[in-house]
Write an enzyme that holds these catalytic residues in place. Sequence first.
Site, PDB file in Angstrom:
ATOM      1  N   HIS A   2     -10.796  -2.672  -1.205  1.00 15.86           N
ATOM      2  CA  HIS A   2     -11.451  -2.128  -0.484  1.00 15.86           C
ATOM      3  C   HIS A   2     -12.284  -1.511  -1.259  1.00 15.86           C
ATOM      4  O   HIS A   2     -12.033  -0.920  -2.155  1.00 15.86           O
ATOM      5  CB  HIS A   2     -10.727  -1.892   0.637  1.00 15.86           C
ATOM      6  CG  HIS A   2      -9.414  -2.371   1.599  1.00 15.86           C
ATOM      7  ND1 HIS A   2      -9.803  -2.239   2.490  1.00 15.86           N
ATOM      8  CD2 HIS A   2      -8.220  -2.268   1.580  1.00 15.86           C
ATOM      9  CE1 HIS A   2      -8.337  -3.848   3.266  1.00 15.86           C
ATOM     10  NE2 HIS A   2      -8.031  -2.896   2.183  1.00 15.86           N
ATOM     11  N   ARG A  20      -2.464 -11.844   2.777  1.00 12.71           N
ATOM     12  CA  ARG A  20      -3.891 -12.074   2.753  1.00 12.71           C
ATOM     13  C   ARG A  20      -4.319 -12.528   0.901  1.00 12.71           C
ATOM     14  O   ARG A  20      -3.548 -12.204   0.537  1.00 12.71           O
ATOM     15  CB  ARG A  20      -3.698  -9.959   3.052  1.00 12.71           C
ATOM     16  CG  ARG A  20      -3.859  -9.711   4.096  1.00 12.71           C
ATOM     17  CD  ARG A  20      -5.230 -10.128   5.186  1.00 12.71           C
ATOM     18  NE  ARG A  20      -6.946 -10.264   4.630  1.00 12.71           N
ATOM     19  CZ  ARG A  20      -7.219  -9.767   4.434  1.00 12.71           C
ATOM     20  NH1 ARG A  20      -7.155  -8.215   4.924  1.00 12.71           N
ATOM     21  NH2 ARG A  20      -8.747 -10.484   3.677  1.00 12.71           N
ATOM     22  N   TYR A  51       0.001 -10.288   0.443  1.00 11.13           N
ATOM     23  CA  TYR A  51       0.546 -10.383   1.214  1.00 11.13           C
ATOM     24  C   TYR A  51       0.653 -10.690   1.866  1.00 11.13           C
ATOM     25  O   TYR A  51      -0.171 -10.392   3.194  1.00 11.13           O
ATOM     26  CB  TYR A  51       0.641  -8.692   0.840  1.00 11.13           C
ATOM     27  CG  TYR A  51      -0.218  -8.130   2.003  1.00 11.13           C
ATOM     28  CD1 TYR A  51      -0.843  -7.966   2.774  1.00 11.13           C
ATOM     29  CD2 TYR A  51      -1.396  -6.953   1.000  1.00 11.13           C
ATOM     30  CE1 TYR A  51      -1.725  -7.186   3.631  1.00 11.13           C
ATOM     31  CE2 TYR A  51      -2.183  -6.351   0.799  1.00 11.13           C
ATOM     32  CZ  TYR A  51      -2.807  -6.535   2.870  1.00 11.13           C
ATOM     33  OH  TYR A  51      -3.666  -5.713   3.143  1.00 11.13           O
ATOM     34  N   TYR A  64       0.700  -0.618  -0.120  1.00  9.65           N
ATOM     35  CA  TYR A  64      -0.383  -0.113   0.026  1.00  9.65           C
ATOM     36  C   TYR A  64       0.698   1.553  -0.350  1.00  9.65           C
ATOM     37  O   TYR A  64       2.245   0.859   0.276  1.00  9.65           O
ATOM     38  CB  TYR A  64      -0.631   0.664   1.027  1.00  9.65           C
ATOM     39  CG  TYR A  64      -2.108  -1.091   1.362  1.00  9.65           C
ATOM     40  CD1 TYR A  64      -3.465  -0.957   0.599  1.00  9.65           C
ATOM     41  CD2 TYR A  64      -1.619  -2.349   2.041  1.00  9.65           C
ATOM     42  CE1 TYR A  64      -5.006  -1.498   0.691  1.00  9.65           C
ATOM     43  CE2 TYR A  64      -2.817  -3.027   1.819  1.00  9.65           C
ATOM     44  CZ  TYR A  64      -3.908  -3.160   1.364  1.00  9.65           C
ATOM     45  OH  TYR A  64      -4.929  -4.244   1.590  1.00  9.65           O
ATOM     46  N   HIS A 105      -6.643  -8.316  -3.045  1.00  8.07           N
ATOM     47  CA  HIS A 105      -8.801  -7.671  -2.491  1.00  8.07           C
ATOM     48  C   HIS A 105      -8.534  -5.924  -2.430  1.00  8.07           C
ATOM     49  O   HIS A 105      -7.271  -5.472  -2.712  1.00  8.07           O
ATOM     50  CB  HIS A 105      -8.800  -8.321  -0.910  1.00  8.07           C
ATOM     51  CG  HIS A 105      -7.512  -7.878   0.191  1.00  8.07           C
ATOM     52  ND1 HIS A 105      -6.970  -8.092   0.387  1.00  8.07           N
ATOM     53  CD2 HIS A 105      -8.022  -6.616   0.503  1.00  8.07           C
ATOM     54  CE1 HIS A 105      -5.485  -7.009   1.401  1.00  8.07           C
ATOM     55  NE2 HIS A 105      -6.669  -5.991   2.100  1.00  8.07           N
TER      56      HIS A 105
END
Length: 244
Positions: free
Chosen positions: A168, A163, A153, A114, A166
């Site tokens: 959000h 995870r 990640y 991110y 995906h």
Amino acid sequence: MASRHPTAFVMRDRNWHPPAYAPGYKTSVARSPRQALVAIQTPTPSELTGPTFGDLELGAHDNDLTLNYREGTARDGLPIGERIIVYGRVIDQFGKPMPDTLVEMWQANAGGRYRHSKDSYLAPLDPNFGGVGRTITDADGFYRFRTIRPGPYPWPNDPNSWRPAHIHVSVMGPSISTRLISQLYFEGDPLIPRCPIVNTIRDADAVETLVSRLDMPRSRSFDCLTYRFDIVTRGALQTWFENL
């Protein structure tokens, strides 16, 4: 999310959602409530009124994450990774479209990192990818984004938790109190059933509401694949959201 049709209010089935306290998802232990939840039996004005977004001015590339952060204009200024289109429809529990609804999204880059000061994963940042977008649903409730498929990640839930890829997703309802936030997964990802967060959801059908489906007819030849992710805001078939 409360319906835009106040006479058609449907109480939420809380059995559809995971428990707030789920020891397998370790951070839920400290942040879960210790007292019983209070259900609102009748919607109040704060649930039925709020901001409208039909006149919100959007940038030319607000819903195109492949363009809205890049530093240059040449082809080498494009983000790295698999280009995809994500689209879908926001509807209420009766199948009615939810027009003029603000849909926002944020995600990791193709390497699984991110653009956030506290993300210390070893994957590099992409100088041409910000990972944030927004759009407004049309008269039929449809939204559309173009982006890069995010990478999985690791995270410190246990020594080898990962995870799944995906995105959000935030949907703003008819009031500030009805903003809903969830995660969109991708069909066929083998990490989905291994994810401790996903495994807090007890109903397999509820998990399926979080999985986007490959839509080959809408994919672009020699360009990108397309995934469809519909969002049902209330009722028995509602899409599960993190903060309900």
